[in-house]
Scaffold this active site. Structure first.
Site, PDB file in Angstrom:
ATOM      1  N   ASP A 107       0.838  -1.203   0.000  1.00 50.73           N
ATOM      2  CA  ASP A 107       0.000   0.000   0.000  1.00 50.73           C
ATOM      3  C   ASP A 107       0.867   1.246   0.000  1.00 50.73           C
ATOM      4  OD1 ASP A 107      -2.070  -1.740   0.490  1.00 50.73           O
ATOM      5  OD2 ASP A 107      -2.050  -1.368   2.659  1.00 50.73           O
TER       6      ASP A 107
HETATM    7  N1  URA Z   1      -1.094  -5.848   4.142  1.00 48.84           N
HETATM    8  C1  URA Z   1      -1.538  -4.570   4.117  1.00 48.84           C
HETATM    9  O1  URA Z   1      -2.513  -4.255   4.769  1.00 48.84           O
HETATM   10  N2  URA Z   1      -0.879  -3.686   3.381  1.00 48.84           N
HETATM   11  C2  URA Z   1       0.213  -3.985   2.655  1.00 48.84           C
HETATM   12  O2  URA Z   1       0.772  -3.120   1.973  1.00 48.84           O
HETATM   13  C3  URA Z   1       0.657  -5.300   2.680  1.00 48.84           C
HETATM   14  C4  URA Z   1      -0.017  -6.226   3.437  1.00 48.84           C
END
Ligand code: URA
Length: 246
Positions: A107
């Site tokens: 993310d």
């Molecule tokens: N889980 C999440 O919530 N975000 C990420 O970027 C990777 C795994």
């Protein structure tokens, strides 16, 4: 006689690793591509294995493969081109004259370890749950989750798309003053915002999330924005783990 396998010209160029499919289409339109010495400007043109393709007069061949680990910083999107104009990982990647692509996603608000490669086989298998590479995260969450709540994460919990697979979860540190907790969590799947969704489901939303490890590869030693090319020994080890020929 079986027919030789034909593929579209722009696909052949992109597979060589010098550019994306879209850029290859532009090269064709711009008259920069030759097949067996003849200029080709037709987008649907197909080539066989024996055809010699060149771009700007240079014969393309299978590009050298590079695999890197990268510390994606917070605030950077895991893509090479963002239509919304946000910072992307592209500005951090070295220019080897090939198209390095991120494997899987982190993310925008998550930092940590990301593989980047132009080796399609490695990319495919790292992100495939069948090869079960562990992904370990450090999450700072709101409040102090009790063991019963953490057990729910360990055993599997319902989030968008169904129940999660069993996870390894370890409480690391409780920050009494700030009422936050650091938790290590290791998962095998890679569902959208999975770790954030899991903690949200037990009532302890994530404040900060960092991916520390994928399989045998650790983030350690890389500052945000830094990357490191894997050595041949490391790539061979990774390929073996992924069931690929070395
Ligand atoms: N889980 C999440 O919530 N975000 C990420 O970027 C990777 C795994």
């Amino acid at each position: 006689m079986p027919k030789p396998e034909l593929e579209r010209l722009h696909v052949r160029i992109a597979h060589s690793g010098i550019c994306s499919r879209r850029a290859a289409e532009n090269y064709i339109i711009e008259g920069r591509v030759q097949v067996n010495g003849a200029s080709i400007m037709e987008l649907g043109f197909k080539v066989g294995p024996a055809d010699v393709v060149s771009v700007d007069g240079k014969v393309i061949s299978d590009a050298k493969k590079y695999t890197l680990i990268f510390h994606k910083p917070i605030g950077v999107v895991t893509t090479l081109n963002d239509p919304q104009g946000r910072p992307t990982i592209k500005q951090y990647l070295p220019n080897y004259g090939v198209q390095l692509k991120p494997v899987g996603r982190l993310d925008k608000d998550t930092d940590g370890l990301l593989f980047v490669t132009n080796d399609g086989n490695i990319a495919l298998r790292i992100s495939h749950p069948r090869y079960g590479l562990d992904k370990e995260y450090q999450a700072v969450v709101e409040g102090i989750p009790d063991e019963k709540s953490l057990d729910k994460l360990r055993n599997g919990i319902f989030i968008e798309g169904g129940k999660t697979a069993p996870a390894k979860v370890e409480l690391v540190f409780v920050e009494q003053n700030h009422q936050t907790t650091s938790v290590r969590i290791t998962i095998h799947e890679g569902r959208k915002r999975q770790v954030r969704q899991m903690f949200y489901a037990i009532g302890h939303p994530v404040i900060k999330l960092t991916r520390l490890r994928i399989g045998p590869y650790y983030l350690k030693g890389l500052r945000p924005g830094e990357c490191r090319m894997l050595s041949k020994v490391e790539v061979d080890k990774l390929k073996k783990t992924l069931g690929l020929e070395v």
